[in-house]
Design a protein around this motif. Structure first.
Motif, PDB file in Angstrom:
ATOM      1  N   THR A 186     -10.543   9.758 -11.365  1.00 18.99           N
ATOM      2  CA  THR A 186     -11.134  10.810 -10.541  1.00 18.99           C
ATOM      3  C   THR A 186     -10.377  12.119 -10.707  1.00 18.99           C
ATOM      4  O   THR A 186     -10.969  13.185 -10.815  1.00 18.99           O
ATOM      5  N   PHE A 228     -11.337  13.797 -13.774  1.00 15.61           N
ATOM      6  CA  PHE A 228     -12.653  14.342 -13.594  1.00 15.61           C
ATOM      7  C   PHE A 228     -12.607  15.652 -12.833  1.00 15.61           C
ATOM      8  O   PHE A 228     -13.280  16.617 -13.183  1.00 15.61           O
ATOM      9  N   GLN A 229     -11.800  15.683 -11.797  1.00 11.17           N
ATOM     10  CA  GLN A 229     -11.699  16.902 -11.002  1.00 11.17           C
ATOM     11  C   GLN A 229     -11.272  18.088 -11.832  1.00 11.17           C
ATOM     12  O   GLN A 229     -11.821  19.174 -11.713  1.00 11.17           O
ATOM     13  N   GLY A 274     -16.829  10.087  -4.227  1.00 14.80           N
ATOM     14  CA  GLY A 274     -16.301  10.379  -5.543  1.00 14.80           C
ATOM     15  C   GLY A 274     -15.352  11.538  -5.550  1.00 14.80           C
ATOM     16  O   GLY A 274     -14.366  11.545  -4.827  1.00 14.80           O
ATOM     17  N   THR A 275     -15.710  12.521  -6.324  1.00 15.14           N
ATOM     18  CA  THR A 275     -14.755  13.533  -6.672  1.00 15.14           C
ATOM     19  C   THR A 275     -14.278  14.350  -5.503  1.00 15.14           C
ATOM     20  O   THR A 275     -13.124  14.720  -5.407  1.00 15.14           O
ATOM     21  N   ASN A 276     -15.167  14.679  -4.637  1.00 13.26           N
ATOM     22  CA  ASN A 276     -14.772  15.559  -3.552  1.00 13.26           C
ATOM     23  C   ASN A 276     -13.936  14.821  -2.522  1.00 13.26           C
ATOM     24  O   ASN A 276     -12.921  15.312  -2.055  1.00 13.26           O
ATOM     25  N   LYS A 278      -9.585  12.091  -2.557  1.00  9.87           N
ATOM     26  CA  LYS A 278      -8.796  13.291  -2.349  1.00  9.87           C
ATOM     27  C   LYS A 278      -8.969  13.729  -0.910  1.00  9.87           C
ATOM     28  O   LYS A 278     -10.046  13.613  -0.347  1.00  9.87           O
ATOM     29  N   ILE A 284     -12.883  19.925  -2.659  1.00  9.26           N
ATOM     30  CA  ILE A 284     -12.892  20.990  -3.652  1.00  9.26           C
ATOM     31  C   ILE A 284     -14.153  21.840  -3.553  1.00  9.26           C
ATOM     32  O   ILE A 284     -14.231  22.894  -4.146  1.00  9.26           O
TER      33      ILE A 284
END
Lengths: 232, 232
Positions: free
Chosen positions: A138, A141-142, B90-92, B96, B100
């Motif tokens: 991840t 990916f970010q 996922g990414t956001n 984390k 973002i």
DNA sequence: GATAAAACATGAATTATTTCAGCCTTTGAA
DNA sequence: TTCAAAGGCTGAAATAATTCATGTTTTATC
């Protein structure tokens, strides 16, 4: 690609092994190791091909690879460039069998191909390990999301500034002399024509922000690059 | 944002619950449910704010949200637009704490905020569940990669064609009358000026590819849109 | 060392995009 | 109902980017 039987490097020194060991007993890691294969790829060689099916996860032990997307028209687009050691999984490979882009070595690379099935079965036994792996992929990916945003929303000046900063800080930090992308590759990364790259680089050169020494690019003024990046 | 105590919808009908039930006994899901909260967001309301820390996973039960990235300059960019039901992780958010980008409701949305800690602890008990969740969020991520590639590498004609196709086929498929992005929003999505959006749309209109009925956009000729998309 | 291929470089013409100025329409609040 | 604000629309001017034509340098190969 040289399918050697001998080991390229010692598994004991591998970061993936170190990560795994934190979450599983040696006998479980042994299953992963047994089903893995170490390979060396030379500059320009394709490690994984877009559109092919792949049941392996790529661990990049050493070297630099580009994530290459090719349009039907034949045009290439570099999505991101990363340096080892790093686990290259996630979107392309981790959970999909068809690769959505190619992985191409940009210099001599030591790679370990990890069998997906073995990895999955071990991961199911050790959920914390899976969680840790997800976090790694991840993260990668970010960082590429920021690249994408920049490419989609900035002008060529800002895009090239971003690429220089990224390559310098994330990829070639420890060995800046290996920084040898062709203008064409920078163009494929920055999503513009290679003439535009050339013009922009010589403009930066004239302004003293960078120094062009043949192929090699030396960055003199990070502050100005960041300014250009911010301006867009 | 209306912090109601009553349920907005029945958990029995939730897809996340259905997914979970395949991998865990009811008592484990109960832990997730107890630590979750259902909320309704009105058009324009921010569900999660860029830069804030968040310990929750967003499950979008019903509605359409945009992923909004804001530069320091104040300019907004829409990274993608999705419709429920969908797990927005996922990414956001998934791994984390700092978001973002922001999640903003584009119409009335039913949302369930799932506590990250509870989810993690349950996920560690049920690795197959974690794997399934990773697959979901990876899928969503993949589709946004194609958006990004298009935005970075195509001209405005192709970008707008791609956006129309995407919104039509993935977001407003089942209720095309809700398709009411402003020209400014389309511009933020397509990464161009809103005048350019207006000009391009009226060009498409004149060529009969789409019909503009005030704010509403009706697509007449998907084949031509796909042609424009391919041409770039 | 000769040669070919690839990469680098530059400027001019063309095309694409943004910016700007002005005006119309819709919408919602006073 | 009126008014202000926001969104929509258009064309012209300015800017940005690509394409094209041309030539030089570097690199790899025989």
């Amino acid at each position: 690609m040289e399918n050697s039987n001998r080991s390229l490097y010692d598994c004991q020194k591998c970061m993936f092994k170190a990560l795994s060991s934190r979450y599983m007993p040696p006998e479980d890691f042994e299953l992963i190791r047994r089903t893995s294969v170490q390979l060396q790829f030379e500059k320009g060689e394709t490690i994984l091909k877009q559109g092919a099916t792949s049941h392996q996860l790529v661990y990049l032990h050493k070297g630099v690879v580009k994530f290459n997307y090719r349009y039907e028209t034949g045009k290439n687009y570099i999505m991101t460039i990363v340096s080892g050691p790093k686990l290259l999984g996630g979107t392309n490979l981790f959970f999909k069998e068809t690769n959505i882009f190619s992985l191409v070595a940009m210099e001599s690379c030591d790679v370990c191909l990890i069998d997906g099935k073995a990895l999955r079965s071990v991961a199911q036994k050790h959920a914390s390990f899976l969680l840790a792996m997800c976090e790694r992929t991840t993260e990668m990916f970010q960082s590429s999301i920021f690249n994408f945003i920049s490419m989609a929303h900035k002008q060529v000046n800002g895009r090239i500034a971003d690429i220089l900063i990224y390559l310098w800080e994330e990829v070639y930090k420890n060995n800046p002399d290996d920084f040898v992308l062709t203008r064409k590759e920078i163009a494929e990364f920055a999503a513009c024509s290679h003439e535009n790259v050339i013009n922009t680089l010589s403009k930066f050169n004239k302004e003293g922000i960078i120094t062009l020494e043949g192929k090699r690019i030396r960055i003199n003024d990070f502050k100005k690059l960041h300014d250009i990046s911010k301006r867009g």
